[in-house]
Design an enzyme around this catalytic site. Structure first.
Site, mmCIF file in Angstrom:
data_model
loop_
_atom_site.group_PDB
_atom_site.id
_atom_site.type_symbol
_atom_site.label_atom_id
_atom_site.label_comp_id
_atom_site.label_asym_id
_atom_site.label_seq_id
_atom_site.Cartn_x
_atom_site.Cartn_y
_atom_site.Cartn_z
ATOM 1 N N LYS A 96 0.840 -1.201 0.000
ATOM 2 C CA LYS A 96 0.000 0.000 0.000
ATOM 3 C C LYS A 96 0.873 1.249 0.000
ATOM 4 C CE LYS A 96 -3.841 -2.264 0.476
ATOM 5 N NZ LYS A 96 -4.853 -2.290 -0.562
ATOM 6 N N HIS A 114 13.083 -3.001 -3.119
ATOM 7 C CA HIS A 114 12.376 -3.243 -4.386
ATOM 8 C C HIS A 114 13.142 -4.304 -5.182
ATOM 9 C CE1 HIS A 114 9.629 -2.300 -7.650
ATOM 10 N NE2 HIS A 114 10.658 -2.402 -8.458
HETATM 11 C C1 GRF Z 1 10.159 -8.703 -2.044
HETATM 12 O O1 GRF Z 1 10.568 -9.165 -3.303
HETATM 13 C C2 GRF Z 1 10.317 -7.203 -1.959
HETATM 14 O O2 GRF Z 1 11.379 -6.707 -2.713
HETATM 15 C C3 GRF Z 1 9.038 -6.699 -2.550
HETATM 16 O O3 GRF Z 1 8.068 -7.623 -2.122
HETATM 17 C C4 GRF Z 1 8.671 -8.886 -1.838
HETATM 18 C C5 GRF Z 1 8.323 -9.229 -0.426
HETATM 19 O O4 GRF Z 1 8.698 -10.518 -0.070
HETATM 20 N N1 GRF Z 1 8.806 -5.321 -2.186
HETATM 21 P P1 GRF Z 1 8.633 -10.954 1.452
HETATM 22 O O5 GRF Z 1 7.199 -10.691 1.948
HETATM 23 O O6 GRF Z 1 9.635 -10.156 2.217
HETATM 24 O O7 GRF Z 1 8.931 -12.415 1.448
#
Ligand code: GRF
Length: 201
Positions: A96, A114
């Protein structure tokens, strides 16, 4: 440093929380000198909430739509962050957009991970599988991780660190995601630690 003197972090999640786990593990390993004092989830069924509970970290399910307005949601969230004396926010798979009152209050103290090399493959709608699909569709030879400061625009704030991974022959969005994720888990705790230590000026 005694636990009570450590900087406090709230980790925001929406899903699996494997980055949350990496941050928790890093506090135990002494890689991240901080106390994760709150986990905030936009979903009540996020698996990351289980990880938080297992680590005895207080949790909060925060859904902006439960409040009458964005302002009311922001006020409520800021109050909860204050209750837990939160100094830093780490977004870890949080899907969000935070109210701008929150990003303003925490300007310079809120970061995101990211799963691509920003400024490419970022922005609204570029999350999870969509990111890796777009990277593969463009025929990129490499992808990676970006850790950046957060402002009120998706994936827009100052880039603090990036780490590259190769795109391999026959990669699917899943295999690429796994390779990137392993890199996220290594990089995120270290970058958060550097931010807390004032190493990005
Ligand atoms: C990760 O790839 C992060 O870069 C992105 O969302 C994913 C989250 O994975 N923003 P997790 O919930 O930490 O396993």
């Amino acid at each position: 440093m005694p636990a009570e003197k450590r900087s406090t972090v709230a980790v925001f999640i929406s899903g699996s929380g494997s980055n949350l786990q990496a941050l928790i593990d890093a506090t135990r390993a002494g890689i991240l000198d901080a106390r994760i004092a709150l986990v905030v989830s936009s979903r009540s069924d996020a698996y990351g909430l289980e990880r938080a509970k297992k680590a005895d970290i207080p949790t909060l399910v925060f859904k902006q739509k439960d409040y009458g307005s964005v302002d009311a949601a922001a006020t409520a969230l800021l109050a909860r962050l204050r209750d837990h004396e939160i100094e830093y926010i780490a977004l870890a798979g949080y899907l969000k957009l935070l109210p701008s009152a929150v990003t303003k209050e925490y300007a310079g103290r809120i970061i995101n991970v990211h799963p691509a090399l920003l400024p490419r493959y970022g922005g609204k709608g570029m999350y999870g599988r969509h990111v890796h699909e777009a990277v593969l569709a463009s025929g990129e030879r490499e992808s990676g991780v970006t850790i950046h400061l957060v402002d009120e625009v998706y994936d827009n704030g100052r880039i603090l660190e990036q780490s590259r991974v190769p795109v391999e022959e026959g990669d699917t969005p899943e295999t690429l995601a796994q390779r990137v994720l392993r890199q996220e888990h290594k990089l995120y705790p270290r970058v958060l630690n550097k931010l807390i230590k004032g190493e990005y000026v």
